[in-house]
Design a protein around this motif. Structure first.
Motif, short mmCIF file in Angstrom:
data_model
loop_
_atom_site.label_atom_id
_atom_site.label_comp_id
_atom_site.label_asym_id
_atom_site.label_seq_id
_atom_site.Cartn_x
_atom_site.Cartn_y
_atom_site.Cartn_z
N THR A 186 0.78 -1.10 0.09
CA THR A 186 0.17 0.20 0.03
C THR A 186 0.84 1.24 0.17
N ALA A 187 2.11 1.23 0.31
CA ALA A 187 3.04 2.07 0.41
C ALA A 187 4.42 1.52 0.37
N ALA A 195 3.14 0.00 5.92
CA ALA A 195 2.83 -0.47 4.55
C ALA A 195 2.21 -2.06 4.72
N MET A 211 0.25 3.61 -5.37
CA MET A 211 0.87 2.87 -4.29
C MET A 211 2.22 2.63 -4.95
#
Length: 381
Positions: A186-187, A195, A211
């Motif tokens: 997600t990151a 994340a 992302m």
């Protein structure tokens, strides 16, 4: 990286018979230049076990520039940077193929492509025919961009998207993208400890692309963004993509046994449905191939290829690789019964019409295929 591949859920790998395996530079390049078998060996073992199970694999491998850097240290610091990278790619390509050949008893074949080869219809079909024949001969095709002439592509360093094009080219069921990261988060997990791993992506939209960060390593020039772009291209061709950690031997062992750990990017349509949809709706070339009643029935009812013996007449002028309508010869203005990609030009089809496939070589002096339109390149209307 703070997150590990074990953060991803283990689950079944999509069923497949033919796959394209893209191997990033970070998996074959040694620190400071040159090549290393450290991770490539396990990837090759996966390819070998897949072949033994009756599956086919085409490798798309980066690493030529890294290999060339070891031959001529400091080349990038002198002269024009782009020219130096092209020279290093030329020097390193032989070493890259040699690295892969050392892992296999069966022959390894070098195939150098540019994006232009995949956009030009005639060269596209030639590349497709070559790769499929190599697979039939039980060879391992190793594809790389022709970096010595692909200025724009080399600058982008985008073998991820090339792999997606190759997957569509050979009608692969699956695109496997191996790098030194376990999958999509997600990151960026290097910067954000919160994340979370993304096990599955239904569609590569703006929120998914957001992302992705930049390049993943100092060796490779691609990153998660290019991998997602490649996955989106593959999805459009009905091909699912798996992003996984090529440095993780356990992940490779799982894949060899039909399981996976990483990010699966789904395709909205099946590979066959996506190709048929494209053939049905893509613009056709002027002209048509007129066939007898037997050939028309074989196409519409039996899913057969169009052989030269069933061709009665050719209308218009078109080139090899064009999408052309196929019509029944009986009746004026008859609606097309099918459309497909012709393996021969209008001029050549006129010469081989009503003849047996085995006569093509004698009539033309060459042969591309036994069929005028292969059933894989044809849709019934």
């Amino acid at each position: 990286m703070t997150a590990s591949a074990s953060s991803f859920t283990e689950r079944p790998l999509p069923r497949w018979k033919r796959a394209v395996l893209k191997v990033g530079s970070s998996l074959v390049a040694a620190p400071g230049g040159g090549l290393t078998p450290r991770y490539a060996l396990a990837l090759a073992q996966f390819v070998s076990s897949s072949r033994q199970a009756g599956r086919e694999v085409v490798i798309v491998s980066s690493g030529a520039v890294a290999a060339g850097r070891a031959i001529v240290p400091g080349a990038l610091e002198s002269g024009a940077v782009m020219a130096a990278r092209q020279a290093l790619a030329a020097l390193g390509q032989a070493q890259l193929i040699g690295l892969w050949q050392r892992f296999f008893e069966r022959p390894v074949a070098q195939v150098l492509l540019t994006h232009d080869d995949l956009r030009n219809r005639r060269r596209y079909l030639n590349a497709r025919a070559t790769l499929l024949e190599l697979l039939r001969l039980d060879a391992i095709p190793v594809v790389n961009e022709n970096d010595t002439v692909s200025v724009d592509e080399l600058k982008l360093g985008d073998n991820d998207n090339l792999a997606a094009f190759v997957a569509a080219l050979v009608d692969a069921d699956l695109l496997l993208i191996a790098s030194d990261v376990p999958g999509l988060y997600t990151a960026n997990p290097r910067d954000d400890p919160s994340a979370r791993p993304v096990d599955e992506v239904a569609e590569v939209g703006e929120s998914i692309l957001a992302m992705a960060g930049g390049a993943g390593s100092v060796i490779g020039t691609g990153g998660m963004a290019t991998k997602l772009q490649a996955a989106a291209k593959a999805a459009g061709a009905g091909i699912q993509t798996v992003l996984f950690d090529g440095t993780d031997a356990d992940a490779l062992r799982l894949m060899a046994h039909g399981a996976m750990r990483g990010t699966l990017v789904r395709a909205s349509l099946s590979r066959t449905a996506a190709r048929k949809h494209w053939l049905r709706h893509a613009p056709s070339a002027p002209g048509a191939v007129l066939v007898d009643a037997g050939a028309a029935r074989a196409l519409s009812e039996k899913g057969a290829s169009l052989l030269p013996g069933g061709v009665v007449e050719v209308e218009g002028d078109f080139a090899r690789g064009d999408i052309v309508d196929v019509r029944a010869a009986e009746g004026a203005g008859a609606r097309p019964v099918a459309r497909g990609i012709v393996q021969y030009s209008a001029r050549d089809i006129r010469r081989i019409a009503r003849r047996h496939s085995r006569e093509i070589q004698a009539l033309l002096g060459y042969t591309y295929d036994d069929a005028v339109v292969h059933r894989d390149d044809l849709v019934v209307l």
